[in-house]
Design an enzyme around this catalytic site. Structure first.
Site, short mmCIF file in Angstrom:
data_model
loop_
_atom_site.label_atom_id
_atom_site.label_comp_id
_atom_site.label_asym_id
_atom_site.label_seq_id
_atom_site.Cartn_x
_atom_site.Cartn_y
_atom_site.Cartn_z
N GLU A 1 69.47 30.07 -8.67
CA GLU A 1 70.21 29.56 -7.51
C GLU A 1 71.68 29.52 -7.90
OE1 GLU A 1 69.27 25.41 -6.72
OE2 GLU A 1 68.95 25.03 -8.85
N TYR B 1 70.88 11.86 -6.61
CA TYR B 1 71.83 11.76 -5.50
C TYR B 1 71.41 12.66 -4.35
CZ TYR B 1 73.96 16.31 -6.60
OH TYR B 1 74.17 17.64 -6.79
N LEU C 1 66.56 23.79 -7.10
CA LEU C 1 66.49 22.68 -6.15
C LEU C 1 66.01 23.20 -4.81
CD1 LEU C 1 67.32 19.61 -5.88
CD2 LEU C 1 69.32 20.48 -4.67
N HIS D 1 67.84 3.95 -24.92
CA HIS D 1 67.37 5.13 -24.20
C HIS D 1 66.17 4.85 -23.30
CE1 HIS D 1 70.14 7.08 -26.84
NE2 HIS D 1 69.85 8.28 -26.38
N LYS E 1 67.06 16.26 -8.04
CA LYS E 1 68.50 16.30 -7.77
C LYS E 1 69.18 15.22 -8.62
CE LYS E 1 71.63 16.98 -3.86
NZ LYS E 1 72.33 18.12 -4.42
N ARG F 1 63.57 14.27 0.02
CA ARG F 1 63.92 14.81 -1.31
C ARG F 1 64.38 13.70 -2.25
NH1 ARG F 1 68.24 19.56 -1.52
NH2 ARG F 1 69.65 17.83 -1.08
N ARG G 1 72.54 -0.89 -23.35
CA ARG G 1 72.29 0.52 -23.63
C ARG G 1 71.15 0.71 -24.63
NH1 ARG G 1 73.38 4.89 -26.72
NH2 ARG G 1 73.84 6.82 -25.61
N1 PMP Z 1 70.98 23.98 -5.48
C1 PMP Z 1 71.79 23.10 -6.12
C2 PMP Z 1 71.81 23.09 -7.61
C3 PMP Z 1 72.58 22.20 -5.38
O1 PMP Z 1 73.36 21.31 -6.01
C4 PMP Z 1 72.54 22.26 -3.97
C5 PMP Z 1 73.42 21.36 -3.16
N2 PMP Z 1 72.88 20.08 -3.06
C6 PMP Z 1 71.70 23.19 -3.35
C7 PMP Z 1 70.93 24.03 -4.14
C8 PMP Z 1 71.58 23.28 -1.85
O2 PMP Z 1 70.88 22.17 -1.37
P1 PMP Z 1 71.18 21.59 0.09
O3 PMP Z 1 70.99 22.71 1.04
O4 PMP Z 1 70.15 20.51 0.26
O5 PMP Z 1 72.57 21.07 0.08
#
Ligand code: PMP
Length: 303
Positions: free
Chosen positions: A180, A33, A205, A102, A147, A52, A100
């Site tokens: 993060e 997403y 991310l 895997h 993501k 991304r 379904r």
């Molecule tokens: N890390 C994670 C795990 C996130 O879910 C997000 C939000 N999407 C971010 C960092 C920040 O990313 P962005 O600046 O692209 O929203």
């Protein structure tokens, strides 16, 4: 006005929008997403979000649901139909609908859903006075650079933060370093006064806001060091911050109940935040006004 959402080729009333019960996103979280900010009715950093998305899709071997030009039209049209001026677009691509099992299905088209809604910008008190974070063990998988819609560890962490009255949870890896936040990137100003955020890799991310702020800082001559920092270092830091599409740049004033900062700035947003937030805002404002901004630095390729 009722909301309209895009589901697999059609704009439908949001209240009845749905996907099949055997969509692999629903059954396996087999999808990715993006969340993109809408400001002044325009999309912020749309192309880096698409870049991304492409990397996430490639990481899971899911085909793009349509060409980028078509995707751009769908995203803009979803914003337009919902008359969003300040808010977000959410887009999700899953491996599609299949019986379904895997292993990847054969001959299944990926599924695309796009929604958009009004969301208030970060509240004034958060921008002015800062937010609190807690730390928790990072129990996620080994490809946090993708993501993915599989967000259970992030959800559990954010829930714990919310229950503790905190804005965000910072996730701590086995080495004691901050990876993060549950939905944001983490920053500190270290004892030497350097702005620090963790280098990209599979543990976190690559935030689009992170990249945008890095660029804004470098353009203005603010030195940034991309390296890991520990929870202990964060506790002793001069300043701390989070970045994300929905938070923009926010100051962090407490970690696990300990005030961050020194002297008169203890527990308050500091001077580096005061300097760089306007840099980020100016970058976004310039882009929205059609002033060409330098493209974001290429994010490091990870295996
Ligand atoms: N890390 C994670 C795990 C996130 O879910 C997000 C939000 N999407 C971010 C960092 C920040 O990313 P962005 O600046 O692209 O929203």
């Amino acid at each position: 006005m009722s909301r309209i959402s895009y589901v697999n080729g059609q704009y439908v009333p949001h209240s009845v929008a749905g996907v099949h019960i055997e969509d692999r996103g629903y059954q396996f979280a087999d999808g990715v997403y993006e969340v993109i900010a809408v400001r002044e009715g325009q999309l912020v950093d749309l192309e880096p979000h698409f870049d991304r998305l492409d990397r996430s899709l490639a990481g899971l071997e899911i085909a793009a649901p349509m060409a980028r030009a078509a995707l751009r039209v769908v995203v803009r049209e979803t914003v337009r139909r919902n008359r969003v001026v300040t808010g977000i677009v959410y887009m999700q691509v899953t491996r599609g609908v299949a019986r379904r099992a895997h292993a990847f299905p054969k001959n299944t088209d990926p599924a695309l859903v796009v929604t958009s809604r009004t969301v208030a910008p970060p509240n004034e008190s958060a921008v002015r006075d800062g937010v609190k974070v807690i730390s928790l063990p990072d129990i996620r998988w080994g490809r946090c650079d993708i993501k993915s819609i599989a967000l259970l560890p992030n959800i559990l962490a954010r829930q714990q933060a919310t229950a503790a009255g905190a804005y965000e949870a910072w996730l701590i890896d086995d080495a004691g370093d901050v990876t993060e936040g549950s939905a944001s990137n983490a920053w500190i100003v270290d004892k030497k006064g350097h702005l620090v955020t963790r280098a990209l890799g599979t543990a976190l991310l690559g935030g689009v806001t992170r990249a945008s702020l890095l660029d804004a800082c470098r353009e203005a001559g603010v030195q940034v060091v991309e390296r890991a920092f520990s929870r202990a270092e964060a506790l002793a830091a001069r300043e701390a911050m989070v970045t994300s599409t929905t938070s923009y740049v926010l100051p962090v004033v407490a970690l696990d109940g300990h005030a961050i900062g020194q002297g008169a700035d203890k527990g308050k947003p500091g001077p580096v935040y005061a300097r760089i937030r306007p840099l980020y805002e100016a970058r976004v404002a310039a882009a929205l006004a059609g002033v060409p901004v330098r493209p974001l630095q290429k994010t490091a390729k990870v295996a």
